[in-house]
Design an enzyme around this catalytic site. Structure first.
Site, PDB file in Angstrom:
ATOM      1  N   LYS A  83     -65.293 -38.859 -35.668  1.00 17.87           N
ATOM      2  CA  LYS A  83     -66.670 -39.732 -35.562  1.00 17.87           C
ATOM      3  C   LYS A  83     -66.731 -40.254 -37.275  1.00 17.87           C
ATOM      4  CE  LYS A  83     -71.349 -39.201 -34.180  1.00 17.87           C
ATOM      5  NZ  LYS A  83     -72.299 -38.087 -33.758  1.00 17.87           N
TER       6      LYS A  83
HETATM    7  O1  G3P Z   1     -75.375 -37.669 -32.810  1.00 15.80           O
HETATM    8  C1  G3P Z   1     -76.329 -38.770 -33.664  1.00 15.80           C
HETATM    9  C2  G3P Z   1     -77.659 -39.116 -33.054  1.00 15.80           C
HETATM   10  O2  G3P Z   1     -77.720 -38.827 -31.705  1.00 15.80           O
HETATM   11  C3  G3P Z   1     -78.536 -38.380 -33.865  1.00 15.80           C
HETATM   12  O3  G3P Z   1     -79.947 -38.557 -32.986  1.00 15.80           O
HETATM   13  O4  G3P Z   1     -82.351 -37.637 -33.071  1.00 15.80           O
HETATM   14  O5  G3P Z   1     -81.099 -37.653 -35.155  1.00 15.80           O
HETATM   15  O6  G3P Z   1     -81.766 -39.826 -34.283  1.00 15.80           O
HETATM   16  P1  G3P Z   1     -81.274 -38.455 -33.970  1.00 15.80           P
END
Ligand code: G3P
Length: 217
Positions: A83
């Protein structure tokens, strides 16, 4: 639509994998912090549980250092997906790593033009963040739709991995648009099964069945 789970919590991953619902896993530095585990150790454990791609994120920002970290992460298991941040150095690393046969996931995408760059860099997955766009008063889903159109216009094979999903409705709308993958927090993934009429209907069937006095088998 493929389902990835967005967590580094091994217990949750094992449970969802046992249900047969998982096509992969995504992690990020914040999720590693939340899990409170060593990145290499926990990522190896996750890779042993799930057959599909397991995204492990580099934390370097300069090309050479990104490549060094990517080599360390890639050694963890065959199903590691590297990633990378959506920066010029991240895109350069994406190009090099995909040319080298690695799976790549370009993260922190907030626009269709950023997604276009990631596709041109050969990314296996692009991760547009829906919830974080919504938080800022934008419509995250609109970006998913735009990326779908751009990729289809040119036949890019990069898979749209809808990320930063916060609700069941996000999953539904991403699926309607045709996102290839959704990475979903464990609680939201389990919530997909819920419907009040399913619960009510089951309750009624069980009550009526009890009244028949029968047993199957
Ligand atoms: O994996 C990255 C992403 O899904 C992060 O989500 O909820 O932290 O914005 P969030």
């Amino acid at each position: 639509m493929k389902f990835f789970v967005d967590t580094a919590d091994v217990k949750e991953i094992r449970e969802l994998n046992d249900l047969g619902l998982l096509d992969g896993v995504t992690t990020n530095p914040s999720l590693i912090l939340k899990a409170g585990r060593d990145i290499k150790e926990v990522t190896k454990e996750i890779c042993d549980i799930v057959d599909g791609p397991v995204s492990a994120e580099v934390t370097a920002t300069e090309y050479a250092e990104i490549m060094r970290e990517a080599a360390v992460l890639a050694k963890i298991a065959d199903n590691i997906c590297i990633k990378l941040p959506l920066t010029l150095d991240g895109l350069k690393a994406c190009k090099a790593l995909t040319s080298d046969g690695h799976q790549t996931n370009v993260t922190l995408c907030f626009s269709a033009t950023q997604a276009l760059l990631a596709a041109k860099a050969g990314a296996t997955f692009i991760s547009p963040f829906i919830g974080r766009l919504d938080d800022m008063g934008f419509d995250g889903m609109e970006v998913i739709a735009e990326i779908r159109q751009v990729y289809d216009n040119y036949g890019f094979e990069t898979e749209i991995l809808a990320a930063s999903i916060r609700s069941v409705d996000h999953v539904k709308r991403a699926a309607l648009i045709g996102a290839d993958v959704a990475t979903i927090p464990p609680a939201t993934l389990k919530a997909l099964v819920k419907h009040p009429l399913t619960d009510k209907g089951l309750e009624q069937f069980l009550a009526d069945w009890a009244k028949t006095g029968q047993k199957i088998g």
